[in-house]
Write a protein that holds these residues in place. Sequence first.
Motif, PDB file in Angstrom:
ATOM      1  N   ASN A 159      38.020  54.867  31.606  1.00  0.00           N
ATOM      2  CA  ASN A 159      36.721  55.323  31.102  1.00  0.00           C
ATOM      3  C   ASN A 159      35.776  54.153  30.849  1.00  0.00           C
ATOM      4  O   ASN A 159      34.585  54.215  31.178  1.00  0.00           O
ATOM      5  CB  ASN A 159      36.895  56.106  29.796  1.00  0.00           C
ATOM      6  CG  ASN A 159      37.602  57.426  29.991  1.00  0.00           C
ATOM      7  OD1 ASN A 159      37.613  57.983  31.085  1.00  0.00           O
ATOM      8  ND2 ASN A 159      38.209  57.932  28.930  1.00  0.00           N
ATOM      9  N   ALA A 160      36.309  53.085  30.247  1.00  0.00           N
ATOM     10  CA  ALA A 160      35.483  51.904  29.978  1.00  0.00           C
ATOM     11  C   ALA A 160      34.997  51.271  31.280  1.00  0.00           C
ATOM     12  O   ALA A 160      33.820  50.911  31.405  1.00  0.00           O
ATOM     13  CB  ALA A 160      36.267  50.893  29.150  1.00  0.00           C
ATOM     14  N   ALA A 161      35.903  51.147  32.237  1.00  0.00           N
ATOM     15  CA  ALA A 161      35.529  50.559  33.527  1.00  0.00           C
ATOM     16  C   ALA A 161      34.435  51.389  34.195  1.00  0.00           C
ATOM     17  O   ALA A 161      33.459  50.839  34.734  1.00  0.00           O
ATOM     18  CB  ALA A 161      36.760  50.467  34.429  1.00  0.00           C
ATOM     19  N   ASP A 162      34.576  52.711  34.163  1.00  0.00           N
ATOM     20  CA  ASP A 162      33.566  53.592  34.766  1.00  0.00           C
ATOM     21  C   ASP A 162      32.225  53.446  34.068  1.00  0.00           C
ATOM     22  O   ASP A 162      31.173  53.358  34.716  1.00  0.00           O
ATOM     23  CB  ASP A 162      34.024  55.056  34.678  1.00  0.00           C
ATOM     24  CG  ASP A 162      35.160  55.385  35.629  1.00  0.00           C
ATOM     25  OD1 ASP A 162      35.439  54.572  36.530  1.00  0.00           O
ATOM     26  OD2 ASP A 162      35.762  56.469  35.466  1.00  0.00           O
ATOM     27  N   ILE A 169      26.734  46.725  33.782  1.00  0.00           N
ATOM     28  CA  ILE A 169      27.020  45.663  32.821  1.00  0.00           C
ATOM     29  C   ILE A 169      28.494  45.280  32.928  1.00  0.00           C
ATOM     30  O   ILE A 169      29.316  46.035  33.445  1.00  0.00           O
ATOM     31  CB  ILE A 169      26.665  46.073  31.373  1.00  0.00           C
ATOM     32  CG1 ILE A 169      27.333  47.400  30.987  1.00  0.00           C
ATOM     33  CG2 ILE A 169      25.158  46.163  31.202  1.00  0.00           C
ATOM     34  CD1 ILE A 169      27.033  47.866  29.581  1.00  0.00           C
ATOM     35  N   SER A 170      28.818  44.095  32.443  1.00  0.00           N
ATOM     36  CA  SER A 170      30.180  43.586  32.580  1.00  0.00           C
ATOM     37  C   SER A 170      30.870  43.493  31.226  1.00  0.00           C
ATOM     38  O   SER A 170      30.218  43.536  30.174  1.00  0.00           O
ATOM     39  CB  SER A 170      30.161  42.203  33.236  1.00  0.00           C
ATOM     40  OG  SER A 170      29.499  41.272  32.394  1.00  0.00           O
ATOM     41  N   TYR A 171      32.190  43.354  31.278  1.00  0.00           N
ATOM     42  CA  TYR A 171      32.966  43.177  30.054  1.00  0.00           C
ATOM     43  C   TYR A 171      34.277  42.496  30.394  1.00  0.00           C
ATOM     44  O   TYR A 171      34.685  42.445  31.562  1.00  0.00           O
ATOM     45  CB  TYR A 171      33.239  44.516  29.370  1.00  0.00           C
ATOM     46  CG  TYR A 171      34.244  45.382  30.087  1.00  0.00           C
ATOM     47  CD1 TYR A 171      35.574  45.436  29.673  1.00  0.00           C
ATOM     48  CD2 TYR A 171      33.863  46.150  31.195  1.00  0.00           C
ATOM     49  CE1 TYR A 171      36.502  46.222  30.332  1.00  0.00           C
ATOM     50  CE2 TYR A 171      34.783  46.946  31.855  1.00  0.00           C
ATOM     51  CZ  TYR A 171      36.100  46.978  31.431  1.00  0.00           C
ATOM     52  OH  TYR A 171      37.011  47.752  32.090  1.00  0.00           O
ATOM     53  N   THR A 172      34.939  41.991  29.375  1.00  0.00           N
ATOM     54  CA  THR A 172      36.274  41.409  29.528  1.00  0.00           C
ATOM     55  C   THR A 172      37.245  42.238  28.703  1.00  0.00           C
ATOM     56  O   THR A 172      37.030  42.432  27.496  1.00  0.00           O
ATOM     57  CB  THR A 172      36.301  39.950  29.031  1.00  0.00           C
ATOM     58  OG1 THR A 172      35.373  39.179  29.798  1.00  0.00           O
ATOM     59  CG2 THR A 172      37.702  39.361  29.173  1.00  0.00           C
ATOM     60  N   ALA A 173      38.281  42.756  29.351  1.00  0.00           N
ATOM     61  CA  ALA A 173      39.265  43.584  28.645  1.00  0.00           C
ATOM     62  C   ALA A 173      40.296  42.709  27.949  1.00  0.00           C
ATOM     63  O   ALA A 173      40.856  41.789  28.543  1.00  0.00           O
ATOM     64  CB  ALA A 173      39.950  44.519  29.619  1.00  0.00           C
ATOM     65  N   VAL A 174      40.524  42.986  26.661  1.00  0.00           N
ATOM     66  CA  VAL A 174      41.598  42.347  25.898  1.00  0.00           C
ATOM     67  C   VAL A 174      42.585  43.463  25.573  1.00  0.00           C
ATOM     68  O   VAL A 174      42.333  44.289  24.702  1.00  0.00           O
ATOM     69  CB  VAL A 174      41.061  41.692  24.608  1.00  0.00           C
ATOM     70  CG1 VAL A 174      42.187  40.969  23.877  1.00  0.00           C
ATOM     71  CG2 VAL A 174      39.907  40.741  24.925  1.00  0.00           C
TER      72      VAL A 174
END
Length: 339
Positions: A159-162, A169-174
């Motif tokens: 869901n977050a990736a979608d 926008i971008s993000y880094t998954a922890v």
Amino acid sequence: MTGKGKTALMVAAALAAGLTQAQAATLDSVKERGVLKCGVNSGLAGFSIPDDKGVWKGLDVDLCRGLSAAIFNDPNKVQYIPLNAKERLTALQSGEIDVLPRNTTWTSSRDTDLGVNFTAVNYYDGQGFLINKNLGVTSAKELDGAALCIQAGTTTELNAADYFRKNGISYTAVVFDTSDQTIQGLEAGRCDVLTSDLSQLYALRIKLSNPADAVALPEVISKEPLAPAVRQGDDQWFNVVKWTHFAMVNAEELGVTKANVDSMKGSENPDIRRLLGEDADFGKGMGLPKDWAYRIIKHVGNYGEIFETNVGQGSPLKVDRGLNKLWTEGGLQYAPPIR
């Protein structure tokens, strides 16, 4: 087809038949064992968590207690088996547990590829974002480049990736194995934001040393219908689990509570009389006694009662009923009639 090929097919068919026969005996196995094996979250406030005396409590726990009440006329004949997100469905598939009411989202792939059936939605949820107020963000669309704490093995990751991809926008998954680790990661500054189902965010927020420092952003980015699951191939057990929830919803709609259920046995309302087993026997088709629903309400309560006690205004979470209101009050909780 060669003889060897026919033999292989016969063996496969026999194994499949044996598996179906074994799966079809869940209720009998529970009765013979004398205890229900219930897979729950290892510790999620409001849904399944042991108190300081080791007594399990929560919305999902009360589903298990309702099942135990219907079967044994005792809500406490339950063995709670804590499971993390990655191992929960495997535990159900393997027969380690009888039912999985562990805040698990009903999705098409889980429903069709994994040999499990979801019964009835006991909590309508959606994914959101929890941030530290000091981040100065008022919308999830302002999270470009943020580090996200996410629990592994959940629908949250996809869901977050979608969401981030759709909004450019971008993000880094922890990524962490447990929900407790995600909130610890947020508090320790390993990530800027924690994303999970809103119900879980409420539960995790109260674990912060200063819960007032964290706030949920307004966006709800997914549909997360949380529903107890059972193994495929056992329609009787599927019905028992499904109708345990429906009995509690019908009870709330009819005004039958834990406190008044005994007096309600004298009601002239035919819907109440059928619910409580006063008229006709609607437990027989499930392998349950005539008063199965009465037992659930007497020992556990109706849906509104367990909601308010565990996650609603009578709990530390103070979650608004929202979509989990009865359909008569503008919500989605709707149970087929008992007749």
